[in-house]
Design a protein around this motif. Sequence first.
Motif, mmCIF file in Angstrom:
data_model
loop_
_atom_site.group_PDB
_atom_site.id
_atom_site.type_symbol
_atom_site.label_atom_id
_atom_site.label_comp_id
_atom_site.label_asym_id
_atom_site.label_seq_id
_atom_site.Cartn_x
_atom_site.Cartn_y
_atom_site.Cartn_z
ATOM 1 N N GLY A 53 0.801 -1.088 0.100
ATOM 2 C CA GLY A 53 -0.071 -0.109 0.049
ATOM 3 C C GLY A 53 0.821 1.333 0.187
ATOM 4 O O GLY A 53 0.274 2.296 -0.389
ATOM 5 N N ILE A 54 2.288 1.366 0.388
ATOM 6 C CA ILE A 54 2.910 2.327 0.179
ATOM 7 C C ILE A 54 4.050 2.157 -0.702
ATOM 8 O O ILE A 54 4.988 2.881 -0.760
ATOM 9 C CB ILE A 54 3.618 2.752 1.738
ATOM 10 N N GLY A 55 3.779 1.270 -1.693
ATOM 11 C CA GLY A 55 4.657 1.315 -2.847
ATOM 12 C C GLY A 55 5.717 0.175 -2.824
ATOM 13 O O GLY A 55 6.407 0.134 -3.889
ATOM 14 N N PHE A 56 5.864 -0.524 -1.911
ATOM 15 C CA PHE A 56 6.903 -1.743 -2.075
ATOM 16 C C PHE A 56 6.174 -2.893 -2.895
ATOM 17 O O PHE A 56 5.161 -3.127 -3.029
ATOM 18 C CB PHE A 56 6.964 -2.472 -0.476
ATOM 19 N N GLU A 57 7.156 -3.574 -3.627
ATOM 20 C CA GLU A 57 6.699 -4.553 -4.481
ATOM 21 C C GLU A 57 6.235 -5.667 -3.722
ATOM 22 O O GLU A 57 6.786 -6.087 -2.804
ATOM 23 C CB GLU A 57 7.941 -4.927 -5.687
ATOM 24 N N LYS A 58 5.360 -6.594 -4.329
ATOM 25 C CA LYS A 58 4.906 -7.753 -3.994
ATOM 26 C C LYS A 58 6.313 -8.828 -3.635
ATOM 27 O O LYS A 58 6.952 -8.791 -4.704
ATOM 28 C CB LYS A 58 3.935 -8.548 -4.723
ATOM 29 N N GLY A 59 6.581 -9.350 -2.466
ATOM 30 C CA GLY A 59 7.946 -10.219 -2.510
ATOM 31 C C GLY A 59 8.810 -9.486 -1.989
ATOM 32 O O GLY A 59 9.864 -10.103 -1.497
ATOM 33 N N SER A 60 8.745 -8.181 -1.574
ATOM 34 C CA SER A 60 10.058 -7.481 -0.893
ATOM 35 C C SER A 60 10.348 -7.873 0.525
ATOM 36 O O SER A 60 11.298 -7.857 0.877
ATOM 37 C CB SER A 60 9.475 -5.829 -0.829
ATOM 38 N N VAL A 61 9.293 -8.460 1.227
ATOM 39 C CA VAL A 61 9.378 -9.127 2.416
ATOM 40 C C VAL A 61 9.949 -10.543 2.422
ATOM 41 O O VAL A 61 9.276 -11.219 1.695
ATOM 42 C CB VAL A 61 8.054 -9.086 3.143
ATOM 43 N N LYS A 62 11.069 -10.774 2.904
ATOM 44 C CA LYS A 62 11.694 -12.147 2.734
ATOM 45 C C LYS A 62 11.734 -12.852 3.877
ATOM 46 O O LYS A 62 11.926 -12.446 5.245
ATOM 47 C CB LYS A 62 13.084 -12.171 2.302
ATOM 48 N N THR A 63 11.350 -14.067 4.054
ATOM 49 C CA THR A 63 11.588 -14.847 5.362
ATOM 50 C C THR A 63 12.837 -15.462 5.580
ATOM 51 O O THR A 63 13.640 -15.908 4.811
ATOM 52 C CB THR A 63 10.619 -16.311 5.069
ATOM 53 N N THR A 64 13.287 -15.108 6.710
ATOM 54 C CA THR A 64 14.572 -15.446 7.494
ATOM 55 C C THR A 64 14.603 -16.782 8.264
ATOM 56 O O THR A 64 15.780 -17.342 8.511
ATOM 57 C CB THR A 64 15.180 -14.586 8.054
ATOM 58 N N ASN A 65 13.526 -17.020 8.914
ATOM 59 C CA ASN A 65 13.194 -18.048 9.931
ATOM 60 C C ASN A 65 11.572 -18.351 10.162
ATOM 61 O O ASN A 65 10.949 -17.344 10.218
ATOM 62 C CB ASN A 65 13.940 -17.995 11.156
ATOM 63 N N PHE A 66 11.350 -19.712 10.103
ATOM 64 C CA PHE A 66 9.891 -20.096 10.469
ATOM 65 C C PHE A 66 10.029 -21.209 11.296
ATOM 66 O O PHE A 66 10.671 -21.975 10.917
ATOM 67 C CB PHE A 66 9.058 -20.166 9.004
ATOM 68 N N SER A 67 9.398 -21.057 12.378
ATOM 69 C CA SER A 67 9.374 -22.004 13.464
ATOM 70 C C SER A 67 8.092 -22.646 14.038
ATOM 71 O O SER A 67 7.317 -21.369 14.370
ATOM 72 C CB SER A 67 10.334 -21.830 14.609
ATOM 73 N N VAL A 68 7.427 -23.493 14.263
ATOM 74 C CA VAL A 68 6.547 -23.845 15.117
ATOM 75 C C VAL A 68 6.848 -24.847 16.249
ATOM 76 O O VAL A 68 7.694 -26.056 16.174
ATOM 77 C CB VAL A 68 5.465 -24.624 14.265
#
Length: 216
Positions: A53-68
Motif C-alpha cells: 500500500g505504500i509502494g513496496f513490490e510484492k515479495g519485498s518481505v523475505k522470510t529468514t526463519n520460520f518455526s512452530v
Amino acid sequence: MARTITVKGIGKVSAKPDYVVFSMTLESKHKDYDKAMDMAADHIQQLNETLCGIGFEKGSVKTTNFSVRTDYDRVKDRNGNYQSVFCGYEVTHNLKLAFDFDMGRLSQALSAIAGCLSHPQLSVAFTVKDATAINEEMLRSATANAKKKAEILCEASGVTMGDLIAIDYNWGELDIYSHTRYDCCEDAMPLMAKSIDIDPDDIDVSDTATFVWEIK
C-alpha cells in the motif's frame, strides 16, 4: 630448509551506509494447530498488503526463519506436584525488508508497519547494498598492509623478500553494519511519517589474513 617470513596483514575499510534492513518478527499462538497456522498466514498477508500500500513490490518481505513449537506451562496440582499443561502451538515468523536508504522512505515504512494489524516486532539496521565491494577492498587493504610490513622487516634485517609462498585467510562472514541505533517506542511509531533526518555513522570493517614469503 627454505627460510620464510610470516606476516599478518590487517585490512580496514570505512563505508557510508546506503541500505536499510528491517528485521521483523510475527508471532501467533493457538491451542489448535490449524488455527495457529491460519493466524500466521493472516499476519503475513496483512503485513504484505500494508507494505504494498505504500509502494513496496510484492515479495519485498523475505522470510529468514520460520518455526512452530509447542508451549507448555508447569502447573502445581492439589498434591503439590508439578505437571506440564499444554498451552498451544506457537508460530514464529522472522522476516526481512531491505531497501535503499532514504529518510522519507524509512519514516513512511515505520509509520505503516506501526499501523499494521499484525503488529510485528521490529528492529532497524543500516548497512551497504554492495557488500562484495567492501569485502574486496578490505582484502586488498590486508594484502597491501602485509606486504608493506614484510618489506620493512626484510629491509631492516638485511635480507631480500622472495616469492609469496602461502596465504591463510578465514572466509567468515563480516558484520557490515553501522553501529547507529534507530529506536522508537511503539506508541510513537504511527507518527513516524514525520521524522527528522539522520546521518548513520560510517561502517568500519576490519579483517586479517596471513601471508608467507620466501627470504632470499
